[in-house]
Design a protein around this motif. Structure first.
Motif, short mmCIF file in Angstrom:
data_model
loop_
_atom_site.label_atom_id
_atom_site.label_comp_id
_atom_site.label_asym_id
_atom_site.label_seq_id
_atom_site.Cartn_x
_atom_site.Cartn_y
_atom_site.Cartn_z
N ARG A 90 -29.10 85.39 -41.97
CA ARG A 90 -30.32 84.99 -42.66
C ARG A 90 -30.47 85.85 -43.91
NH1 ARG A 90 -35.94 86.03 -41.46
NH2 ARG A 90 -35.85 86.65 -43.64
N SER A 149 -43.59 80.19 -42.09
CA SER A 149 -44.90 80.06 -41.45
C SER A 149 -45.98 79.59 -42.41
CB SER A 149 -45.32 81.41 -40.89
OG SER A 149 -44.43 81.80 -39.90
N ARG A 150 -45.95 80.17 -43.61
CA ARG A 150 -47.03 79.85 -44.56
C ARG A 150 -46.96 78.42 -45.06
NH1 ARG A 150 -45.24 84.37 -44.01
NH2 ARG A 150 -46.50 86.25 -43.90
N LYS A 171 -40.58 77.28 -38.94
CA LYS A 171 -41.26 78.39 -38.26
C LYS A 171 -42.71 78.03 -37.98
CE LYS A 171 -39.71 82.55 -38.89
NZ LYS A 171 -39.43 83.90 -39.49
N ARG A 201 -42.37 82.67 -33.97
CA ARG A 201 -42.29 83.94 -34.70
C ARG A 201 -43.53 84.81 -34.51
NH1 ARG A 201 -46.33 84.92 -37.75
NH2 ARG A 201 -45.24 85.58 -39.64
C1 PEP Z 1 -39.03 85.19 -42.90
O1 PEP Z 1 -38.41 84.75 -41.90
O2 PEP Z 1 -38.46 85.72 -43.85
C2 PEP Z 1 -40.49 85.07 -42.97
C3 PEP Z 1 -41.15 85.29 -44.10
O3 PEP Z 1 -41.04 84.76 -41.80
P1 PEP Z 1 -42.42 84.01 -41.47
O4 PEP Z 1 -42.46 82.77 -42.30
O5 PEP Z 1 -42.28 83.77 -40.01
O6 PEP Z 1 -43.53 85.00 -41.80
#
Ligand code: PEP
Ligand code: MN
Length: 294
Positions: A90, A149-150, A171, A201
């Motif tokens: 990743r 997530s956002r 996510k 997550r």
């Molecule tokens: C990420 O995986 O880099 C990340 C920002 O995670 P999340 O969207 O779960 O906060």
């Protein structure tokens, strides 16, 4: 019928539900998501990235830095995680940072670096898209596109990314319910892309000792309610490196189809999420613990 017409309670100019392959079966499913449900598809789905990297068939392990910083950082980390047994790496090139003054990622240069390192070490990678303006770049460079997530409920982005036809890692939103999570998945499936993997997550709670709480209840329920593979990201759930190993073991015991873990060759120097990043030594220990479990 045009998509602006109203039929059976389905409304809207951009309703992806007009392409439901089997509307009669879907109509019998009570939940607000249909294609994502086990009632619609009883058998587990699989998502193939390449030969030997198939979600939904054994545990897939993804390791790598929160963000791509330099070629040296990326190459050292990717070489290390591959040696430990990771199937994918990743890396973030476009970072959704809380403060606008924090490091925002290298952008397209970051995607190119990941592509280069991916070819050098023969390992595919996942990276997060934040804006539809970068769809052609993600199409060109990235093996699996992460919707973070956002953006879990950025429905327009979900549909546009889905239509590229590439594998997607979706996510769970910071405060999204399980139903909202599966409805977001539904947008992707209804837009015609079944190459979808979910990622638990962690969710926000009142607890302050960790960044979030890894919701193993929901992870377990996803396996019951849906056929879509789901992996866990203990790094963003914990926000600290010291409990990643037990959280990982817990997630796998709960039925996760894999893990995505943040790893940095020098966490103390990381420009983003160093506190939750494992060293290569710690990642090796994690991989060995998972192998022992099998
Ligand atoms: C990420 O995986 O880099 C990340 C920002 O995670 P999340 O969207 O779960 O906060
Ligand atoms: Mn991160």
């Amino acid at each position: 019928m045009t998509s602006t017409e109203i039929s059976d309670g389905i409304i809207g100019y951009n309703s992806p539900f007009t392409v439901l392959p089997d509307p009669q079966i879907a109509a019998k499913i009570a939940s607000s998501y249909k294609l994502a449900s086990r009632e619609y598809k009883p058998e587990n789905s699989t998502v193939k990235i390449r030969d030997g990297v198939v979600f939904g068939k054994g545990s897939i392990l993804i390791g790598g830095p929160c963000s791509v910083e330099t070629e040296e950082q990326l190459a050292a980390t990717v070489k290390g995680v591959k040696k430990c047994g990771a199937h994918m790496f990743r890396g973030g090139a476009f970072k959704p940072r809380t403060s606008p003054y924090s490091f925002q990622g290298l952008g397209i240069e970051g995607l190119k670096l990941m592509k280069k390192v991916s070819e050098e070490f023969n390992i595919p990678f996942v990276s997060e898209i934040m804006s539809e303006q970068h769809l052609p770049d993600f199409d060109r460079y990235v093996d699996m596109i992460q919707i973070g997530s956002r953006n879990m409920q950025n429905f327009d982005l979900l549909i546009k990314v889905a239509k590229l036809g590439k594998p997607i890692l979706l996510k769970r939103g910071l405060s999204a319910t399980l139903e909202e999570f599966l409805c977001a998945a539904e947008y992707i499936l209804a837009a015609g892309n079944d190459q979808l993997v979910l990622c638990e997550r962690g969710i926000r709670t009142y607890e302050q000792s960790t960044r979030n709480i890894l919701d193993l209840n929901s992870l377990t329920l996803v396996k019951e309610l849906s056929h879509i593979p789901i992996i866990a990201d203990p790094s963003h759930a914990a926000g600290r490196s010291d409990i990643i190993l037990p959280l990982s073991m817990g997630a796998l015991a709960a039925g996760a189809d894999g893990l995505m873990v943040e790893v940095h060759f020098r966490p103390e120097d990381a420009l983003c999420d160093g506190r939750q990043s494992l060293t290569l030594g710690q990642f090796d220990e994690l991989c060995k613990s998972i192998a022992l479990r099998k």
